[in-house]
Design a protein around this motif. Structure first.
Motif, short mmCIF file in Angstrom:
data_model
loop_
_atom_site.label_atom_id
_atom_site.label_comp_id
_atom_site.label_asym_id
_atom_site.label_seq_id
_atom_site.Cartn_x
_atom_site.Cartn_y
_atom_site.Cartn_z
N UNK A 249 0.79 -1.22 0.00
CA UNK A 249 0.00 0.00 0.00
C UNK A 249 0.82 1.26 0.00
N UNK A 250 2.14 1.15 -0.12
CA UNK A 250 2.99 2.31 0.06
C UNK A 250 3.02 3.32 -1.06
N UNK A 251 2.69 2.91 -2.29
CA UNK A 251 2.69 3.85 -3.40
C UNK A 251 4.06 4.16 -3.98
N UNK A 252 5.08 3.40 -3.60
CA UNK A 252 6.43 3.67 -4.10
C UNK A 252 6.68 2.98 -5.44
N UNK A 253 7.56 3.56 -6.26
CA UNK A 253 7.95 2.88 -7.50
C UNK A 253 8.83 1.67 -7.20
N UNK A 254 9.00 0.82 -8.19
CA UNK A 254 9.89 -0.34 -8.10
C UNK A 254 11.33 0.16 -8.22
N UNK A 255 12.16 0.00 -7.20
CA UNK A 255 13.55 0.48 -7.29
C UNK A 255 14.30 -0.09 -8.49
N UNK A 256 13.92 -1.30 -8.93
CA UNK A 256 14.61 -1.91 -10.07
C UNK A 256 14.34 -1.16 -11.36
N UNK A 257 13.27 -0.36 -11.40
CA UNK A 257 12.93 0.39 -12.60
C UNK A 257 13.45 1.83 -12.57
#
Length: 443
Positions: A98-106
């Motif tokens: 539910x955090x709304x953060x992007x995928x760090x791998x992207x």
């Protein structure tokens, strides 16, 4: 009216200060009506214009609001707890979706471009008195806006999209003004509007963005501004398509004095075309953040708009922080120039996860929404129960209460951290969490 409290003062400044002290001390409560200006003037033995000036000062400070013939009243205080903290955090052993953060791998690697920016800064540091906008940053930003059909206008760098929106609202509106906002919508914006002394008016949202009839109602009722998310709407993933954009431009054309603010934070992570509304009114602003595509810690956004609005924003910015770090601007410009982010690749990655989750939920008979971006919105019959049951199943989602005003209950699921193997597990957990509780018999 005021109960036992007696307003005092002979001059406008004294009357305003007395009311403001009473509000701060809790002697005048939020929502409490103030006397009509002529009545208070008679009681104090002053000219009605003096009371009018005091009330005007209080409105500008956000202490009171005026609602036409209903008179003036103490303005409701903004919530002391942000919406983003509602149901926040995942207990140990529970996956947070539910955090709304992007995928760090992207997100793009930063070392190379930061090294280049640092070398340039060592050779020629930016000092006081220099231009606040990096030339290459402005050129690339304006070229991208032109390519997407955003009308010509000056460019300003801000510290993220919320900073840009706050500055535009403060530059063009006064405390007590109404602002039409998407419902459900971005929780930070729903906190910001009342914090500025403004009144949020909810506009229903579907998969195509703000519903035209809802926008018409809000503007006809006196909303001074409208804020629209063009793509990757948070939390529903809505996208304003060509037909909806044409309808909304038609509504805005009938209300040319309205301030239009567009948030295109999905730029760089979506593949749907932009259909800007900018230019449909005389007062407009368009903002693009780098957070979702390049990383939340790159606190830079591009803001453009009509010359008067941008001049006010830039002037006020010079009196405060002065400028957004040229180091950050050059870092973003370097990432843009190098093509560090391929929007098609990023959009495809998020799209595959999002669409897989929507399909999996549909297989359980659950209709969900998510046309773009990294979030899926799932309507639920009982939001509190659904969130609690999902935690029990091992998944922490974002409660819809963070994002809603009048919209029905729901939960937001962020897909950026989900692997293909997670999709079915999340969908099955949602099905369990939203199923009717088994009937109990008492014999």
């Amino acid at each position: 009216m005021l109960g036992e409290y007696l307003i005092t003062g002979r001059r406008a400044a004294e009357i305003a200060a007395d009311i403001e002290r009473a509000v701060g001390a809790g002697k005048l409560r939020p929502g409490q009506s103030l006397p009509p200006m002529r009545e208070l003037a008679a009681g104090l033995g002053v000219n009605p214009n003096t009371v009018a000036a005091a009330y005007r000062t209080l409105r500008e400070r956000g202490v009171i609001e005026t609602a036409g013939r209903r008179g003036s009243r103490v303005r409701p205080r903004p919530a002391s707890t942000s919406r983003g903290s509602i149901g926040g955090g995942a207990p140990p052993g529970v996956r947070d979706v539910g955090g709304g953060n992007p995928d760090p791998a992207l997100l793009p690697p930063l070392r190379e471009v930061l090294d280049a920016v640092a070398r340039r800064a060592d050779e020629r540091p930016v000092l006081y008195g220099e231009e606040p906008l990096d030339e290459e940053f402005a050129r690339l930003a304006r070229a991208a806006l032109d390519a997407d059909g955003v009308p010509a206008g000056p460019v300003v760098a801000t510290s993220g999209s919320l900073d840009a929106i706050e500055r535009v609202l403060a530059a063009r509106l006064r405390p007590g003004d109404a602002v039409a906002v998407e419902d459900p919508g971005w929780h930070s914006l729903l906190d910001l509007v009342p914090a500025l002394g403004l009144r949020a008016v909810p506009v229903p949202v579907d998969d195509e963005g703000p519903r035209t009839a809802g926008v018409e109602r809000a503007l006809a009722a006196g909303a001074r501004a409208l804020i629209v998310t063009d793509r990757a709407q948070n939390p529903t993933g809505a996208v304003v398509g060509a037909d909806r954009a044409e309808e909304l431009r038609g509504v805005l054309a009938r209300h040319p004095q309205v301030l239009l603010i567009e948030d295109d934070h999905g730029h760089g992570i979506v593949d749907q075309p932009l259909h800007p509304l900018a230019g449909a009114t005389g007062n407009w602003a368009f903002v693009r953040s780098t957070a979702k595509a390049y990383g939340p810690d790159l606190r830079v956004a591009v803001l453009t708009g009509d010359p008067l609005t941008l001049d006010r924003v830039a002037g006020r910015q010079r009196l405060g922080p002065g400028w957004v770090s040229r180091l950050l601007q050059r870092t973003v410009a370097g990432l843009w120039a190098s093509g560090a982010v391929d929007p098609r690749t990023v959009a495809r990655a998020y799209g595959e996860r999002r669409e897989a989750l929507v399909r999996a939920l549909a297989g359980h008979g659950i209709a969900a929404h998510g046309r773009s971006g990294m979030n899926v919105w799932v309507p639920v019959p009982d939001e509190t129960a659904a969130v609690a049951r999902l935690v029990h199943e091992g998944w922490a989602v974002a409660p819809g209460a963070r994002f809603r005003m009048a919209a029905p209950p729901g939960v937001r699921i962020t897909v950026s951290g989900l692997s293909p193997a997670d999709i079915d597990a999340v969908a099955a957990a949602v099905a369990v969490a939203t199923a009717p509780a088994p009937a109990r018999s008492y014999g």
